[in-house]
Design a protein around this motif. Structure first.
Motif, PDB file in Angstrom:
ATOM      1  N   VAL A 151       0.830  -1.197   0.000  1.00  0.00           N
ATOM      2  CA  VAL A 151       0.000   0.000   0.000  1.00  0.00           C
ATOM      3  C   VAL A 151       0.870   1.254   0.000  1.00  0.00           C
ATOM      4  O   VAL A 151       0.607   2.206  -0.738  1.00  0.00           O
ATOM      5  N   GLU A 152       1.930   1.264   0.790  1.00  0.00           N
ATOM      6  CA  GLU A 152       2.770   2.459   0.893  1.00  0.00           C
ATOM      7  C   GLU A 152       3.493   2.761  -0.414  1.00  0.00           C
ATOM      8  O   GLU A 152       3.709   3.929  -0.758  1.00  0.00           O
ATOM      9  N   THR A 153       3.875   1.723  -1.168  1.00  0.00           N
ATOM     10  CA  THR A 153       4.499   1.950  -2.474  1.00  0.00           C
ATOM     11  C   THR A 153       3.518   2.643  -3.406  1.00  0.00           C
ATOM     12  O   THR A 153       3.871   3.598  -4.116  1.00  0.00           O
ATOM     13  N   ALA A 154       2.265   2.171  -3.395  1.00  0.00           N
ATOM     14  CA  ALA A 154       1.238   2.786  -4.233  1.00  0.00           C
ATOM     15  C   ALA A 154       1.009   4.238  -3.837  1.00  0.00           C
ATOM     16  O   ALA A 154       0.934   5.136  -4.691  1.00  0.00           O
TER      17      ALA A 154
ATOM     18  N   GLU B 144      -7.851  -1.755   0.104  1.00  0.00           N
ATOM     19  CA  GLU B 144      -6.944  -1.094   1.040  1.00  0.00           C
ATOM     20  C   GLU B 144      -6.202   0.064   0.374  1.00  0.00           C
ATOM     21  O   GLU B 144      -6.021   1.132   0.976  1.00  0.00           O
ATOM     22  N   VAL B 145      -5.752  -0.149  -0.859  1.00  0.00           N
ATOM     23  CA  VAL B 145      -5.065   0.922  -1.591  1.00  0.00           C
ATOM     24  C   VAL B 145      -6.003   2.110  -1.790  1.00  0.00           C
ATOM     25  O   VAL B 145      -5.635   3.268  -1.549  1.00  0.00           O
ATOM     26  N   LEU B 146      -7.226   1.825  -2.218  1.00  0.00           N
ATOM     27  CA  LEU B 146      -8.183   2.898  -2.468  1.00  0.00           C
ATOM     28  C   LEU B 146      -8.580   3.611  -1.178  1.00  0.00           C
ATOM     29  O   LEU B 146      -8.718   4.840  -1.153  1.00  0.00           O
ATOM     30  N   LYS B 147      -8.759   2.849  -0.109  1.00  0.00           N
ATOM     31  CA  LYS B 147      -9.110   3.464   1.184  1.00  0.00           C
ATOM     32  C   LYS B 147      -7.992   4.381   1.669  1.00  0.00           C
ATOM     33  O   LYS B 147      -8.248   5.486   2.165  1.00  0.00           O
ATOM     34  N   ALA B 148      -6.757   3.923   1.542  1.00  0.00           N
ATOM     35  CA  ALA B 148      -5.626   4.725   1.992  1.00  0.00           C
ATOM     36  C   ALA B 148      -5.494   6.000   1.160  1.00  0.00           C
ATOM     37  O   ALA B 148      -5.202   7.079   1.688  1.00  0.00           O
ATOM     38  N   ALA B 149      -5.700   5.886  -0.154  1.00  0.00           N
ATOM     39  CA  ALA B 149      -5.618   7.064  -1.023  1.00  0.00           C
ATOM     40  C   ALA B 149      -6.719   8.064  -0.686  1.00  0.00           C
ATOM     41  O   ALA B 149      -6.495   9.281  -0.671  1.00  0.00           O
TER      42      ALA B 149
END
Length: 348
Positions: free
Chosen positions: A55-58, A91-96
């Motif tokens: 996730v952090e890389t994205a 998770e990626v979308l939520k974090a963004a």
């Protein structure tokens, strides 16, 4: 937003010389794993491949693209097949969304997962909630070797109803309905006894929608289209390809590829922020990229031939030759730092 003059290459060129374009888009390859192994895949994805972008890389790449392009930054999520990791995609979308990075401009899928109306409706609603701007569904003879046509057709229909037709892209829409197209998905399945029929479908698809012969596309498909002797490719450099690329793809391990030049690494976002990779880009800092920039793939031939590389009688273009040479260098341990990762060069 970054200025063109902040790039090392641009700062050393004359006013009227072509400049290295600003990257305004980034395709985040969440994984190389895919339920398909399409003949035209630029990244050699397959069920046997691996990798999952943290996730952090994205988020790091997403932030950097906004530094580069400001409000013009567009991030799309792809693979491989990102829906093989549905929870991770969320998770990626939520974090963004939590960081207020804006909407994901595009999420790509082959639609294999839309096996019922209920599943399709639930996931489309969730993607909409998490800030997806558009959905892109792959429907073509290559994907339909591996994916039954019914789920992606269901997905296209329901996405249009739920999201609105302006937020749904189908690649390619002419194959969405087989009537009147001469396209019969079953004819391209691996067990189909007539390879001549499959090749006929491939050729028609490539005529309708030309592809770049990199990755797996530099294999069987390129051989079907090969018509140019290698000497005709001499002098065709890749200067315009590198300078004109308005975006990058970033793989699960952080490797950065210019445009769709898969397997040619120009940096890694886990080591250097994307905006710094852009600022520092100048061909002479690289070995292979510098050769391609100035001479094209024919500039790689001398080293390859010394190692035992043999040219084909004909190629489908310079990308076909380039991919073949890089594959040879990789297979024989002669690769330079820019050739990788193994996922782009290993078999099915």
């Amino acid at each position: 937003m970054t200025e063109l003059s902040e790039n090392t290459y641009n700062s050393g060129t004359g006013r009227n010389e072509p400049k290295f374009k600003l990257w305004r888009s980034a395709g985040l390859l969440l994984t190389y794993k895919c339920n398909c192994a399409c003949e035209f895949c630029y990244y050699n994805c397959s069920p046997d491949k691996d990798g999952l972008m943290p996730v952090e890389t994205a988020l790091s790449a997403w932030r950097s693209l906004q530094v580069l392009a400001g409000d013009d930054a567009k991030v799309h999520l792809t693979g491989g097949e990102p829906f093989l990791y549905w929870d991770h995609l969320q998770e990626v979308l939520k974090a963004a969304r939590s960081e207020k990075l804006g909407k994901a401009d595009l999420i790509e899928t082959n639609g294999f997962w839309a096996t019922t109306d209920a599943i399709a409706e639930q996931r489309l609603a969730r993607l909409d909630e998490l800030g997806m701007a558009r959905l892109k569904i792959s429907i073509d003879p290559f994907h339909q070797e591996y994916v039954d046509i019914a789920p992606p057709r269901r997905l296209a229909r329901m996405a249009s109803d739920i999201l609105g037709p302006d937020r749904v892209m189908v690649r390619w829409r002419k194959y969405l309905e087989e009537r009147g197209t001469g396209f019969h998905p079953v004819n391209t399945r691996p067990g189909w006894p007539c390879h001549i029929e499959r090749e006929r479908v491939y050729l028609r698809a490539m005529k309708d929608y030309p592809c770049r012969f990199t990755g797996r596309a530099a294999g069987r498909l390129a051989q079907l289209m090969a018509a140019e002797p290698p000497e005709s490719l001499a002098g065709l450099n890749c200067k315009a390809d590198f300078l004109g690329a308005k975006g990058v793809h970033i793989d699960p391990f952080g490797n950065v590829f210019s445009g769709t030049c898969s397997g040619i690494i120009i940096g890694n976002v886990n080591q250097t922020p994307l905006e710094e990779i852009w600022k520092q880009f100048t061909p002479h800092r690289y070995g292979l990229v510098n050769t391609l920039f100035n001479q094209g793939p024919c500039g790689l031939l001398e080293e390859a031939v010394k190692g035992g590389f043999r040219t084909e009688e004909a190629y489908a273009g310079k990308c076909h030759l380039c991919t073949q040479i890089r594959q040879f260098l990789f297979d024989h341990g002669l690769e330079e730092a820019e050739i990788g990762p193994a996922e782009c060069y290993s078999g099915t």
